[in-house]
Design an enzyme around this catalytic site. Structure first.
Site, PDB file in Angstrom:
ATOM      1  N   VAL A 232      43.497  56.660  63.635  1.00  0.00           N
ATOM      2  CA  VAL A 232      42.426  57.615  63.372  1.00  0.00           C
ATOM      3  C   VAL A 232      41.645  57.082  62.185  1.00  0.00           C
ATOM      4  O   VAL A 232      42.141  57.072  61.058  1.00  0.00           O
ATOM      5  CB  VAL A 232      42.975  59.024  63.069  1.00  0.00           C
ATOM      6  N   GLU A 233      40.437  56.604  62.466  1.00  0.00           N
ATOM      7  CA  GLU A 233      39.618  56.008  61.406  1.00  0.00           C
ATOM      8  C   GLU A 233      38.803  57.052  60.674  1.00  0.00           C
ATOM      9  O   GLU A 233      38.641  58.190  61.137  1.00  0.00           O
ATOM     10  CB  GLU A 233      38.695  54.944  62.012  1.00  0.00           C
TER      11      GLU A 233
ATOM     12  N   CYS B 280      50.937  46.512  60.933  1.00  0.00           N
ATOM     13  CA  CYS B 280      50.500  45.990  59.636  1.00  0.00           C
ATOM     14  C   CYS B 280      51.640  46.145  58.622  1.00  0.00           C
ATOM     15  O   CYS B 280      52.639  46.830  58.875  1.00  0.00           O
ATOM     16  CB  CYS B 280      49.241  46.720  59.159  1.00  0.00           C
TER      17      CYS B 280
ATOM     18  N   CYS C  98      46.919  54.436  60.554  1.00  0.00           N
ATOM     19  CA  CYS C  98      47.345  53.603  61.684  1.00  0.00           C
ATOM     20  C   CYS C  98      48.139  54.424  62.700  1.00  0.00           C
ATOM     21  O   CYS C  98      48.716  55.460  62.374  1.00  0.00           O
ATOM     22  CB  CYS C  98      48.213  52.453  61.190  1.00  0.00           C
TER      23      CYS C  98
ATOM     24  N   ALA D  55      35.186  57.278  57.893  1.00  0.00           N
ATOM     25  CA  ALA D  55      34.054  56.560  57.299  1.00  0.00           C
ATOM     26  C   ALA D  55      34.419  56.002  55.924  1.00  0.00           C
ATOM     27  O   ALA D  55      33.901  54.967  55.506  1.00  0.00           O
ATOM     28  CB  ALA D  55      32.836  57.476  57.198  1.00  0.00           C
TER      29      ALA D  55
ATOM     30  N   GLU E 123      51.033  53.765  64.087  1.00  0.00           N
ATOM     31  CA  GLU E 123      52.460  53.849  63.779  1.00  0.00           C
ATOM     32  C   GLU E 123      52.736  54.953  62.766  1.00  0.00           C
ATOM     33  O   GLU E 123      53.702  55.711  62.905  1.00  0.00           O
ATOM     34  CB  GLU E 123      52.964  52.504  63.231  1.00  0.00           C
TER      35      GLU E 123
END
Length: 135
Positions: free
Chosen positions: A45-46, A89, A55, A48, A57
């Site tokens: 879920v990004e 990551c 991430c 701005a 995981e």
């Protein structure tokens, strides 16, 4: 066990489809297998404000913990890279390590093929909760 791994891999592929990644356009899915046999999924879920991105995981771990799970045996992770296996990551590896060193990790390609590895192999000489034990 093979049926459970197939389901775990299928669930991580489904989770990838739910990813919110308008900035990187790099969808990731994860599916965690609890010791009790429950599968919990997560996707990236990004935001701005890039540093607030979560991430797949870690989303899955947070969901699992919120649902009362604390013991895990495996995780399958996938992204949309077709020609190589991609691992979690470093931050995600450390978060997984919080919940034990003996995880099976299934690095999964979009076609469902996977490579099995272990968390211990992906994060050798890890910092763990045991290092905080008072003596």
């Amino acid at each position: 066990m093979a049926v459970m791994i197939a389901e775990l891999v299928a669930k991580c592929l489904q989770a990838r489809e739910m990813a919110y990644c308008p900035y990187s356009r790099f969808p990731v899915g994860a599916a965690i297998l609890t010791s009790g046999g429950t599968i919990i999924t997560g996707c990236n879920v990004e935001n701005a404000s890039y540093g607030l991105t979560v991430c797949a995981e870690r989303t899955a771990i947070q969901r699992a913990v919120a649902e009362g799970h604390r013991s895990f045996t495996a995780i399958a992770v996938t992204c949309d890279i077709k020609d190589s296996f991609v691992g979690p990551c470093g931050a995600c590896r450390q978060v997984l390590m919080e919940f034990g060193t003996e995880w099976d990790i299934y690095l999964t390609k979009p076609d469902g093929s996977y490579k099995k590895t272990s968390l211990r192999d992906l994060l050798p000489l890890a910092f763990t909760p045991a290092h905080l034990a008072k003596e």
